[in-house]
Design a protein around this motif. Sequence first.
Motif, PDB file in Angstrom:
ATOM      1  N   ASN A  24       0.673  -1.241  -0.169  1.00  0.00           N
ATOM      2  CA  ASN A  24      -0.041  -0.066  -0.054  1.00  0.00           C
ATOM      3  C   ASN A  24       1.039   1.201   0.139  1.00  0.00           C
ATOM      4  O   ASN A  24       0.584   2.256  -0.488  1.00  0.00           O
ATOM      5  CB  ASN A  24      -1.088  -0.038   1.091  1.00  0.00           C
ATOM      6  N   ASN A  28       0.866   3.819  -3.035  1.00  0.00           N
ATOM      7  CA  ASN A  28       0.294   5.279  -2.837  1.00  0.00           C
ATOM      8  C   ASN A  28       1.307   6.338  -3.163  1.00  0.00           C
ATOM      9  O   ASN A  28       1.069   7.435  -3.575  1.00  0.00           O
ATOM     10  CB  ASN A  28       0.012   5.460  -1.143  1.00  0.00           C
ATOM     11  N   THR A 296     -12.503  12.715  -5.737  1.00  0.00           N
ATOM     12  CA  THR A 296     -12.087  11.585  -4.966  1.00  0.00           C
ATOM     13  C   THR A 296     -11.558  10.494  -5.874  1.00  0.00           C
ATOM     14  O   THR A 296     -12.043  10.358  -6.965  1.00  0.00           O
ATOM     15  CB  THR A 296     -13.378  11.034  -3.902  1.00  0.00           C
ATOM     16  N   THR A 297     -10.703   9.669  -5.573  1.00  0.00           N
ATOM     17  CA  THR A 297      -9.998   8.596  -6.401  1.00  0.00           C
ATOM     18  C   THR A 297      -9.978   7.383  -5.514  1.00  0.00           C
ATOM     19  O   THR A 297      -9.677   7.184  -4.309  1.00  0.00           O
ATOM     20  CB  THR A 297      -8.809   8.883  -7.123  1.00  0.00           C
ATOM     21  N   SER A 298      -9.759   6.237  -6.235  1.00  0.00           N
ATOM     22  CA  SER A 298      -9.512   4.947  -5.546  1.00  0.00           C
ATOM     23  C   SER A 298      -8.860   4.134  -6.487  1.00  0.00           C
ATOM     24  O   SER A 298      -9.133   3.825  -7.810  1.00  0.00           O
ATOM     25  CB  SER A 298     -10.880   4.369  -5.118  1.00  0.00           C
ATOM     26  N   ALA A 300      -7.512   0.070  -6.761  1.00  0.00           N
ATOM     27  CA  ALA A 300      -7.664  -1.344  -5.936  1.00  0.00           C
ATOM     28  C   ALA A 300      -7.039  -2.371  -6.602  1.00  0.00           C
ATOM     29  O   ALA A 300      -7.135  -2.556  -7.855  1.00  0.00           O
ATOM     30  CB  ALA A 300      -9.098  -1.724  -5.817  1.00  0.00           C
ATOM     31  N   ASN A 332      -6.603  -1.701  -1.577  1.00  0.00           N
ATOM     32  CA  ASN A 332      -7.449  -0.543  -1.654  1.00  0.00           C
ATOM     33  C   ASN A 332      -7.130   0.935  -1.284  1.00  0.00           C
ATOM     34  O   ASN A 332      -6.742   0.814  -0.022  1.00  0.00           O
ATOM     35  CB  ASN A 332      -8.840  -0.838  -1.171  1.00  0.00           C
ATOM     36  N   GLU A 334      -7.511   4.991  -1.081  1.00  0.00           N
ATOM     37  CA  GLU A 334      -8.596   5.978  -1.465  1.00  0.00           C
ATOM     38  C   GLU A 334      -7.757   7.317  -0.906  1.00  0.00           C
ATOM     39  O   GLU A 334      -7.111   7.509  -0.297  1.00  0.00           O
ATOM     40  CB  GLU A 334      -9.879   5.852  -0.733  1.00  0.00           C
ATOM     41  N   SER A 336      -8.645  12.140  -1.660  1.00  0.00           N
ATOM     42  CA  SER A 336      -9.407  13.000  -2.084  1.00  0.00           C
ATOM     43  C   SER A 336      -8.597  14.334  -2.328  1.00  0.00           C
ATOM     44  O   SER A 336      -7.719  14.576  -1.436  1.00  0.00           O
ATOM     45  CB  SER A 336     -10.794  13.410  -1.369  1.00  0.00           C
TER      46      SER A 336
END
Length: 364
Positions: A24, A28, A296-298, A300, A332, A334, A336
């Motif tokens: 992650n 990221n 907002t974004t995600s 996965a 996942n 997420e 913003s």
Amino acid sequence: MYIQQASAQGAGAAILKAGTQDANKVLNAYLSPVFKGFASGSTAGWYNTAGTQGMAVFDISLSLPLFMVPDEDKSYTFNNLGMGSGAYNFSPKNSDTDPNNKLGTLFGPKVENQQYNINYQFSFDTVLGGNPARLDTSILIGSITMPPGSNIPIAPSIPPAVQLSVGVYKNTDVMLRILPEVRLYDGFKASMLGFGVKHDIKQWIPVIKEMPLWDWSVIFGYNTFNATYTIQEKDRLKVDGNAEYLRAYNAADFAGKPYDNQRFEFNGTGWMLGTIVSARLLFFTPYLGINYNRATTSFAMLGDYPLLIAETDKNNPNFGQPKVIELSDPINIEGSVSGLRINTGFRVKMFGTTLLYDFSSNSY
């Protein structure tokens, strides 16, 4: 789009070997410019004038917002990620690897051959000299290669989309932005849908409404985007053909599994609300817009993935040996972004052709 490119650069399923917590962190940092770029582009391109079109007048355009990646978002360092805070720790695998080296984000420099050994650490209870004791140990279970950047300083923030605008009641334009589901290459599909409204407010203000040669409107736009990339066979994380995984004592339990449901998914939504002023100078229309934006974004990693750990059960005859477990939908991310956006540009209409230029100042 970029999720396929990330996989091609090595930021694919193999990153998961670092464990979900540390994978992650890497993803990221590596994909950070993509998230911010979408935030910028998803709310851009909605207008090129404050003027409205008039009742039942149509306009069709092609929108392709671009963003420029700031220098501070082109790189990160391994040391600054906080890696190794969980069950996994990492050590350089070769002489080229330095945790203080600047590593490229997806659009950053192409720094290669940065490899780390992965050690799985655990504790167990035993007896030493007749006294109970708890010992810490670790085993080497594999390695990861940090994904290099692609050296792309300017890139599209969203795919090209057709934008339709039509004039309706009381100097109001209704806008639709659409990209039907497209499949650009093996495993990749994307779609986008947006709508907006622009309304002339100058017409409601006494005195001002009589002033010629300029327009003033308010505008709202909303955009949603989805992209899915099914990881191709050569890039999947699986046991077959993987020397690190075949050392696990239970590797045979996972042999033959194709793991063909492994995929990346990127979703984003963005909206903007603001005001625009423009001038009408024959064929030349300069404009200025001030908007508040939020996106907002995600991202996965979906599907099933094998992961290496150590056997920590002392009663198991394979205690301390590499072991394969299986995870579903392990990643996942997420985020913003919101803030004020100021943009300026112009439109030139001559001989049936329209030329547009738009420049914005915001976080991207």
